[in-house]
Design a protein around this motif. Structure first.
Motif, PDB file in Angstrom:
ATOM      1  N   THR A 158       0.832  -1.202   0.000  1.00 48.02           N
ATOM      2  CA  THR A 158       0.000   0.000   0.000  1.00 48.02           C
ATOM      3  C   THR A 158       0.870   1.256   0.000  1.00 48.02           C
ATOM      4  N   ALA A 159       2.165   1.086  -0.227  1.00 50.46           N
ATOM      5  CA  ALA A 159       3.084   2.232  -0.238  1.00 50.46           C
ATOM      6  C   ALA A 159       2.755   3.138  -1.424  1.00 50.46           C
ATOM      7  N   PRO A 160       2.881   4.439  -1.219  1.00 50.10           N
ATOM      8  CA  PRO A 160       2.568   5.371  -2.311  1.00 50.10           C
ATOM      9  C   PRO A 160       3.642   5.353  -3.400  1.00 50.10           C
ATOM     10  N   VAL A 161       3.212   5.566  -4.626  1.00 55.96           N
ATOM     11  CA  VAL A 161       4.137   5.620  -5.756  1.00 55.96           C
ATOM     12  C   VAL A 161       4.730   7.019  -5.862  1.00 55.96           C
ATOM     13  N   ASN A 162       3.959   8.012  -5.506  1.00 52.27           N
ATOM     14  CA  ASN A 162       4.414   9.402  -5.557  1.00 52.27           C
ATOM     15  C   ASN A 162       4.955   9.840  -4.208  1.00 52.27           C
ATOM     16  N   GLY A 214      17.634  -0.086   1.732  1.00 53.16           N
ATOM     17  CA  GLY A 214      18.728  -0.737   1.024  1.00 53.16           C
ATOM     18  C   GLY A 214      18.497  -2.231   0.879  1.00 53.16           C
ATOM     19  N   GLN A 215      17.981  -2.865   1.928  1.00 48.28           N
ATOM     20  CA  GLN A 215      17.668  -4.291   1.869  1.00 48.28           C
ATOM     21  C   GLN A 215      16.561  -4.566   0.853  1.00 48.28           C
ATOM     22  N   LYS A 222       6.763   0.313 -12.284  1.00 42.85           N
ATOM     23  CA  LYS A 222       5.585   0.927 -11.673  1.00 42.85           C
ATOM     24  C   LYS A 222       5.536   0.736 -10.155  1.00 42.85           C
ATOM     25  N   LEU A 223       6.442  -0.067  -9.609  1.00 45.08           N
ATOM     26  CA  LEU A 223       6.444  -0.307  -8.169  1.00 45.08           C
ATOM     27  C   LEU A 223       6.845   0.951  -7.404  1.00 45.08           C
ATOM     28  N   PRO A 224       6.382   1.060  -6.160  1.00 48.07           N
ATOM     29  CA  PRO A 224       6.873   2.158  -5.322  1.00 48.07           C
ATOM     30  C   PRO A 224       8.376   1.990  -5.092  1.00 48.07           C
ATOM     31  N   LYS A 225       9.053   3.072  -4.842  1.00 42.14           N
ATOM     32  CA  LYS A 225      10.493   3.024  -4.591  1.00 42.14           C
ATOM     33  C   LYS A 225      10.762   2.340  -3.247  1.00 42.14           C
ATOM     34  N   ALA A 226      11.985   1.866  -3.099  1.00 40.57           N
ATOM     35  CA  ALA A 226      12.360   1.117  -1.897  1.00 40.57           C
ATOM     36  C   ALA A 226      12.172   1.949  -0.626  1.00 40.57           C
TER      37      ALA A 226
END
Length: 105
Positions: free
Chosen positions: A7-11, A39-40, A81-85
């Protein structure tokens, strides 16, 4: 980690500083823990992507023929398209899914 259920935001969004620092009482410690987890996560995603793209690899040394593999393109688009780490790590932190130990002083 199931990346499809995140559910992490993409923006980029703004977080409440007090919620971020609440578990540790120190914003710098919280950010350090989140950064290490990011990082992991980044390493996990990178390894998973490499494994999936290796399935489509061809051992053709000829530059004359370039193959367009639709499945490979779809896999790449999914990961783009995934949210960033860091967004995934912050989401885990806010839902108390990251375990950490305090350093002995």
């Amino acid at each position: 980690m199931d990346l499809k259920k995140t559910t992490a935001p993409v923006n980029t969004i703004t977080y409440n500083k007090h919620k971020i620092e609440e578990p540790t009482g120190n914003i710098y410690e919280a950010i350090t823990i989140i950064a290490k987890r990011a990082g992991q996560i980044n390493t996990e995603i990178k390894n998973e992507l490499i494994d999936k793209l290796d399935e489509f690899a061809t051992n053709n040394d000829s530059l004359d023929e370039v193959f367009e593999n639709k499945e490979q393109i779809e896999v790449s688009k999914f990961y783009e398209k995934l949210p960033k780490a860091h967004a995934l790590a912050v989401e885990e932190w806010l839902h108390h899914k990251i375990a950490y130990k305090e350093a002995v002083k």
